[in-house]
Scaffold this motif. Structure first.
Motif, PDB file in Angstrom:
ATOM      1  N   SER A 292      -9.537   2.323   2.755  1.00 37.31           N
ATOM      2  CA  SER A 292     -10.293   2.557   3.978  1.00 37.31           C
ATOM      3  C   SER A 292     -10.230   1.363   4.916  1.00 37.31           C
ATOM      4  O   SER A 292     -10.084   0.220   4.497  1.00 37.31           O
ATOM      5  CB  SER A 292     -11.754   2.868   3.638  1.00 37.31           C
ATOM      6  OG  SER A 292     -12.328   1.776   2.931  1.00 37.31           O
ATOM      7  N   HIS A 293     -10.320   1.654   6.230  1.00 39.83           N
ATOM      8  CA  HIS A 293     -10.302   0.621   7.249  1.00 39.83           C
ATOM      9  C   HIS A 293     -11.689   0.464   7.864  1.00 39.83           C
ATOM     10  O   HIS A 293     -12.530   1.349   7.790  1.00 39.83           O
ATOM     11  CB  HIS A 293      -9.292   0.979   8.350  1.00 39.83           C
ATOM     12  CG  HIS A 293      -7.876   0.874   7.902  1.00 39.83           C
ATOM     13  ND1 HIS A 293      -7.079  -0.213   8.156  1.00 39.83           N
ATOM     14  CD2 HIS A 293      -7.103   1.723   7.186  1.00 39.83           C
ATOM     15  CE1 HIS A 293      -5.884  -0.029   7.635  1.00 39.83           C
ATOM     16  NE2 HIS A 293      -5.864   1.145   7.043  1.00 39.83           N
ATOM     17  N   PHE A 333      -4.254  10.458   7.584  1.00 40.85           N
ATOM     18  CA  PHE A 333      -5.538  10.027   7.036  1.00 40.85           C
ATOM     19  C   PHE A 333      -6.197  11.196   6.299  1.00 40.85           C
ATOM     20  O   PHE A 333      -6.029  12.351   6.683  1.00 40.85           O
ATOM     21  CB  PHE A 333      -6.488   9.561   8.146  1.00 40.85           C
ATOM     22  CG  PHE A 333      -6.024   8.334   8.878  1.00 40.85           C
ATOM     23  CD1 PHE A 333      -5.207   7.397   8.264  1.00 40.85           C
ATOM     24  CD2 PHE A 333      -6.408   8.109  10.183  1.00 40.85           C
ATOM     25  CE1 PHE A 333      -4.788   6.261   8.936  1.00 40.85           C
ATOM     26  CE2 PHE A 333      -6.001   6.972  10.872  1.00 40.85           C
ATOM     27  CZ  PHE A 333      -5.187   6.055  10.244  1.00 40.85           C
ATOM     28  N   THR A 386      -4.326  -1.790  12.451  1.00 39.72           N
ATOM     29  CA  THR A 386      -5.126  -0.609  12.771  1.00 39.72           C
ATOM     30  C   THR A 386      -6.274  -1.010  13.683  1.00 39.72           C
ATOM     31  O   THR A 386      -6.954  -2.011  13.436  1.00 39.72           O
ATOM     32  CB  THR A 386      -5.683   0.072  11.510  1.00 39.72           C
ATOM     33  OG1 THR A 386      -6.522  -0.844  10.805  1.00 39.72           O
ATOM     34  CG2 THR A 386      -4.564   0.521  10.596  1.00 39.72           C
ATOM     35  N   GLN A 395     -12.003   6.608   6.377  1.00 41.08           N
ATOM     36  CA  GLN A 395     -11.134   7.402   5.524  1.00 41.08           C
ATOM     37  C   GLN A 395     -10.854   6.613   4.248  1.00 41.08           C
ATOM     38  O   GLN A 395     -10.868   5.387   4.253  1.00 41.08           O
ATOM     39  CB  GLN A 395      -9.818   7.761   6.226  1.00 41.08           C
ATOM     40  CG  GLN A 395      -8.780   6.673   6.294  1.00 41.08           C
ATOM     41  CD  GLN A 395      -9.111   5.619   7.333  1.00 41.08           C
ATOM     42  OE1 GLN A 395     -10.012   5.795   8.130  1.00 41.08           O
ATOM     43  NE2 GLN A 395      -8.392   4.514   7.315  1.00 41.08           N
ATOM     44  N   THR A 398      -5.125   5.932   3.519  1.00 44.34           N
ATOM     45  CA  THR A 398      -4.389   5.709   4.753  1.00 44.34           C
ATOM     46  C   THR A 398      -2.908   5.760   4.428  1.00 44.34           C
ATOM     47  O   THR A 398      -2.321   4.787   3.961  1.00 44.34           O
ATOM     48  CB  THR A 398      -4.734   4.338   5.370  1.00 44.34           C
ATOM     49  OG1 THR A 398      -6.145   4.258   5.584  1.00 44.34           O
ATOM     50  CG2 THR A 398      -4.015   4.143   6.691  1.00 44.34           C
TER      51      THR A 398
END
Length: 436
Positions: A292-293, A333, A386, A395, A398
């Motif tokens: 996740s970002h 995603f 990103t 999310q 990725t």
């Protein structure tokens, strides 16, 4: 008599076999040991993107080559300078033996290359990198290694994968084209494909045999469904292959590797190699599945592997060992950003944004950029950036991929055979035979 001479020459030209033009694949390996590489003991790392770190033995790092070819052009970079009189040497290993392809980092610089030596490998050979310290240098928590592979057969590219800590009881999944820990959720390990082609010639090598009456079955998964490409390692064996089944992939398809144990086999690392034959010769693939970002801050991730995104860009660099064209970016995603929100994926070279970029917005989960190309030079430092807009939903997976394109050299006849540059030249020579 002239017609006879023309017929003989035409037959000779037709019978001259074309020389196979090798296909070139760059391997970009970025290593990120959490505590730094050892400054006193020999360690090993994978030729594929192998993010988590180095290992004390090759069992947890090597992978089988699915095709024959030649390694060359080793590039090495350590971000942090080391003490005078100390060094790190990185060498390509083939079947647990160090080869002549190696580069050494000393206190004189942060980079090193070996552009002279070449190493030939056969299908089934096991490859990895060995890192040897000398004189107790400073430990680097991350470093980059790049190497070039030229396939013996035209139009082929190798994809190397390594699944760590295989399950002994249930079906699990690993990423294609990088290092990953097996996971029970397929979407957390799948990668998105950026181009057309076919995946075949699966080689599987276990670090530990399953045991008598037990098996490990490895299967390629396409868009969440197991395919016909599969092989099983049984009893005291440690290897298997599927050299028959081929799986066609298209841009946007997702792929992963499935492990199914039977009879509670011994725990093992599973090393895998696949042959990729792109529809457009010269295209090799860059595959990654990161975590996740941030919903509010810019983050960076490796061009390959499973490593979670990072706040510091310099920790996510990969080094290019050869010039190529970076193109055909695909992102996927598992969670959409949300209405009025978006997340951008941007190519980066040396800390600068490039034109290859894609944006996932609103309720979409996928995006691509097949219009923009980026020229990469040997020694360039590459990564993905990103950028969130509007606090998008987090999310978990990725998936990001791209194409590395190197135009194949023009095929030519074998050495010592006659060569016609083009049809016009051939006709001119024939005309001279007819008209004295």
């Amino acid at each position: 008599i002239y017609m006879k001479r023309i017929t003989i020459i035409l037959l000779a030209v037709l019978l001259v076999p074309a020389q196979v033009a090798a296909m070139t694949t760059p391997f970009l390996t970025a290593n990120r040991p959490s505590s730094g590489t050892s400054n006193s003991a020999v360690r090993y790392m994978g030729v594929m993107p192998y993010g988590p770190g180095t290992a004390a033995g090759t069992n947890a790092t090597e992978a089988p080559m699915p095709i024959a070819g030649t390694f060359s052009k080793l590039y090495l970079r350590f971000p942090t300078a080391i003490t005078a009189g100390t060094s790190y040497t990185v060498a390509l290993m083939v079947n647990n033996a160090a080869t002549s392809l190696s580069a050494q980092i000393t206190d004189a610089g942060l980079t090193a290359q070996d552009t002279s030596n070449t190493v030939t490998v056969a299908a089934g050979d096991m490859v990895s990198f060995r890192i040897t310290p000398s004189g107790t240098p400073e430990s680097n928590t991350i470093f980059q290694v790049g190497v070039v592979f030229d396939a013996t057969t035209s139009g082929e590219s190798p994809i190397l994968s390594l699944g760590s800590t295989a399950s002994t009881t249930g079906t699990v999944y690993a990423s294609l084209g990088s290092y990953s820990v097996w996971d029970a959720t397929e979407s957390l390990r799948s990668t998105v494909f950026p181009t057309n082609g076919a995946i075949s010639n699966m080689y599987v090598d276990l670090s530990t045999a399953p045991g008598v009456g037990k098996t490990n079955t490895i299967t390629l998964v396409l868009n969440g469904t197991p395919t016909s490409q599969t092989c099983t390692v049984s009893d005291t064996a440690t290897t298997c292959t599927d050299l028959t089944n081929s799986v066609t992939v298209a841009p946007g398809d997702t792929v992963s590797l499935q492990q199914t144990p039977s009879g509670t086999p011994a725990g093992t690392n599973i090393r895998m190699g696949h042959r990729f034959v792109p529809t457009i010769s010269g295209e090799s693939v860059m595959l990654a599945n990161a975590g996740s970002h941030s919903a509010s801050a810019t983050r960076y991730q490796f061009t390959g592997s499973l490593i979670t995104n990072q706040a510091t860009e310099s920790t996510t660099y990969s080094i290019a060992p050869i010039a190529f064209t970076w193109k055909d970016l695909y992102i996927d995603f598992n969670v959409a950003p949300g209405a009025g929100k978006s997340r951008s994926m941007v190519s980066r070279i040396g800390g600068a944004s490039q034109t290859l970029t894609a944006v996932v917005s609103d309720t979409a989960t996928t995006a691509n950029d097949t219009a923009n190309d980026v020229s990469v030079a040997a020694g360039d430092l590459m990564d993905w950036m990103t950028v969130p807009t509007g606090t998008p939903d987090l999310q978990v997976a990725t998936r990001v991929s791209a194409v590395m394109y190197i135009a194949p050299p023009a095929a030519s006849p074998p050495v010592g055979q006659p060569r016609f540059l083009n049809l016009g030249t051939m006709l001119l020579n024939f005309g001279k035979l007819i008209i004295p």
